[in-house]
Scaffold this motif. Structure first.
Motif, PDB file in Angstrom:
ATOM      1  N   ILE A  47       3.652  -1.064  -7.315  1.00 43.89           N
ATOM      2  CA  ILE A  47       3.443  -2.516  -7.422  1.00 43.89           C
ATOM      3  C   ILE A  47       2.166  -2.939  -6.698  1.00 43.89           C
ATOM      4  O   ILE A  47       1.716  -2.289  -5.771  1.00 43.89           O
ATOM      5  CB  ILE A  47       4.644  -3.314  -6.865  1.00 43.89           C
ATOM      6  N   SER A  48       1.616  -4.050  -7.135  1.00 39.20           N
ATOM      7  CA  SER A  48       0.394  -4.581  -6.515  1.00 39.20           C
ATOM      8  C   SER A  48       0.644  -4.895  -5.047  1.00 39.20           C
ATOM      9  O   SER A  48       1.686  -5.427  -4.681  1.00 39.20           O
ATOM     10  CB  SER A  48      -0.051  -5.849  -7.247  1.00 39.20           C
ATOM     11  N   HIS A  49      -0.366  -4.567  -4.220  1.00 42.23           N
ATOM     12  CA  HIS A  49      -0.259  -4.871  -2.792  1.00 42.23           C
ATOM     13  C   HIS A  49      -0.301  -6.368  -2.534  1.00 42.23           C
ATOM     14  O   HIS A  49      -0.094  -6.804  -1.408  1.00 42.23           O
ATOM     15  CB  HIS A  49      -1.377  -4.159  -2.025  1.00 42.23           C
ATOM     16  N   ARG A  50      -0.596  -7.164  -3.556  1.00 40.45           N
ATOM     17  CA  ARG A  50      -0.610  -8.619  -3.362  1.00 40.45           C
ATOM     18  C   ARG A  50       0.559  -9.289  -4.095  1.00 40.45           C
ATOM     19  O   ARG A  50       0.637 -10.504  -4.176  1.00 40.45           O
ATOM     20  CB  ARG A  50      -1.940  -9.207  -3.844  1.00 40.45           C
ATOM     21  N   THR A 269      -6.375  -2.093  -0.322  1.00 38.89           N
ATOM     22  CA  THR A 269      -5.014  -1.762  -0.752  1.00 38.89           C
ATOM     23  C   THR A 269      -4.230  -1.063   0.363  1.00 38.89           C
ATOM     24  O   THR A 269      -4.461   0.105   0.651  1.00 38.89           O
ATOM     25  CB  THR A 269      -5.055  -0.862  -2.002  1.00 38.89           C
TER      26      THR A 269
END
Lengths: 392, 392
Positions: A47-50, A269
């Motif tokens: 999943i996206s780190h944001r 990231t």
């Protein structure tokens, strides 16, 4: 696949110095989360780190650390990639920069206390990068086996930004048991501690520190992430142009503290799987009674092991000669050189794994981090007794 | 525990830009290895980075990459912590240092081609760190939608150490399809490419590059590790004292290429779990026929998706106006702003996940990395058609 392999394992008796043992239940939960995380269709590493779930992992980990270490509002917690080595490099840039910010562009000195190989590497790196380093104590002549009282250290001049200590020297097995007070440390000189190998093993008065940092891969996680706890007044930096005009080198942007903090540790990231493991480890510590509880167990573990080794003073030798400073995490000892291979062979046969000392110092080392059970240490104590009895 | 949870998952249709989808079988194997690795009593994240099994993970990963990309003997492969950001920072120090080594202390220029947000960040960082940066092309006025021919780029002076390009711009979805030849690139100026989001998606003539680097977390692994492929003649550095006398800033030791390479990527603690995943991903690619096979699938995927989007030119808009440079990895498109939320809602209902564009550019982005199946892309194509038909 699942019919052959399983996520179970026999509880290891594992004394490796790092990357080190982690609680089996944490690894099992992380293994499931690697495939499918909560409501996502994918795993925690995908999943996206944001994304919201990633931000929650970061925030929960921070919140667990704040609870465990009773971190006051005066301090900020953040994470960066890397371990001890990127830690000690990035700290010198940021703290000398911050000192200049607070002192009209003046370049402060960096004081280092050398009590083993890690503090030595840190001081060498600060020197290498071109900063003004002052070695206030070097226990090389004591073979890193004792720490002289602060009254015997070189006095610290007031134009010093910080004093750097390695709170627990993983290779030499020596650990501070008290910290310099105002008797030694001038007002305004910040205390910086590398706690890579003993963080969360004992109560710490965070308010006394300018920076505490710790690579995760020894006591609390897998390799790839480092925890920073910093006094908020030390975060701010001069502008890049100001730094250049002062002659202070610039830190690579991924290690520029204000940038990392402003982006909630996700400017670049963050290795979110490593952070997730840290979250699970800290949550488990909280469930099990927090620092007070783990400290009691850690102290009991090191007590029975040092007692066993000390029973055979002509057979086992403890290079840390002052008992006060013997590490609760890394128990370093030697035995007659010609019996070393036999010790490793027979301990391995009893499934006591990872006892070989660091290549630079030789001998034996039992790392008894938080995840190593009292039961494992009791088994090691039994072997230590038996081996001495049979071979002394 | 295992009676409730499982290591199975429904195959995701996941188009996130990074950290991104990985093959389920790889994650399953990694999950087991996290608990217990081969003959060890512990998992892959708990063993020393200098132990035999860890060294084998590093060596196998290198060997897989050498096979997949047909990396010649003239080049070295290594790994460092971090991602693209630590990559582009460390490259400027090391390549300017190496240039000085080969040119009697002369400080070379660093040429940057700006074709999107990642190459822009790289150039800004090199400038920020105090290096001499020459922007040879900046496609901002083309809204990063095209790349002019090399003949229109600013000419590169001979005192330039390297030309830096971002081979695939993840945010803007623009990808090089050819590389500068001797017509443009003067002899001795090295080509450096960030391939973070397209490495192992296509055949590359490695011999043409001075450095190729790639953060693992997009096409081939989880966050925390970066691959470097460097021409061996570019490794050597001046001594620290020489660098200081030349006025070239020193790179933090964990990012000093000769030190990392001399220690087989384990000078500091390599995140061995992240490396293990990279090993499994590359082994699987080799099993499945190598680059040739995956490139054919990747090209088919992007072809059918761009064709579908292009069928509705008044509804979907492709910001990369020159079809030649449209990325095979990150398919960026927009649709009427007022329908964006509906597009995300309805695609999510069909389990097509992760289609929102980067916050800096808006719109939609379908990242169709190696692990995204042709089947997933076909489902997306179907939805793209259906949504246009229903809403145009």
């Amino acid at each position: 696949m699942s019919s052959i392999k399983s996520l179970d394992r026999e509880e290891p008796n594992y004394f490796g110095a790092g990357p080190a043992l982690l609680p089996t239940s944490v690894l099992q939960e992380a293994a499931y989360d690697l495939i499918k995380y909560e409501q996502s269709t994918v795993g925690i590493g995908e999943i996206s780190h944001r994304s919201k779930p990633a931000i929650k992992v970061i925030d929960d980990t921070k919140s667990n650390l704040i609870k465990l270490l009773d971190i006051p509002d005066t301090h900020e917690v953040f994470f960066m990639q890397g371990g001890g080595t990127t830690g000690f490099s990035s700290i010198v840039y940021n703290l000398i920069g911050n000192y200049a910010k607070r002192n009209n562009g003046k370049i402060g000195k960096a004081a280092y206390a050398i009590t083993g190989s890690w503090s030595k590497k840190s001081a060498q790196e600060a020197q290498r990068l071109g900063f003004n380093v002052d070695i206030v104590v070097d226990t090389k002549d004591l073979k890193y086996g004792d720490i002289p009282p602060y009254s015997q250290w070189k006095s610290i001049s007031k134009d010093t930004a910080y004093l750097y200590v390695c709170d627990n020297e993983t290779v030499h097995g020596i650990e501070y048991k008290d910290i310099p007070t105002s008797d030694y440390l001038p007002e305004g000189v910040e205390l910086v501690a590398d706690m890579s190998s003993n963080i969360l093993s004992k109560k710490v008065d965070v308010s006394k520190y300018g920076v505490i940092f710790a690579g995760a891969q020894k006591n609390i996680g897998i390799a790839g992430l480092t925890i920073y706890i910093i006094k908020k007044s030390l975060i701010e930096q001069p502008t890049d142009d100001e730094l250049k005009s002062y002659g202070i080198p610039l830190v690579p942007i991924a290690f520029h503290f204000p940038t990392v903090i402003a982006n909630n540790s996700a400017y670049n990231t963050i290795p979110i799987f490593a952070c997730h493991i840290l979250k699970l480890v800290t949550a488990k510590l909280l469930e099990n009674g927090g620092i007070k509880q783990i400290q009691a167990i850690d102290e009991e573990k090191s007590k029975i092991l040092y007692e066993a080794l000390s029973k055979y003073p002509t057979f086992y030798h403890l290079p840390v000669t002052n008992p006060k400073y013997r590490s609760n995490m890394n128990v370093v000892f030697t035995l007659p050189k010609e019996l070393e291979d036999k010790f490793i062979k027979e301990s391995t046969e009893k499934n006591l794994i990872g006892l070989k000392g660091h290549r630079s110092v030789g001998g034996m080392r039992a790392s008894i981090y938080n995840a190593v059970s009292l039961d494992s240490v009791k088994k090691l104590v039994e072997f230590v007794n038996e081996f001495a009895t049979n071979n002394a």
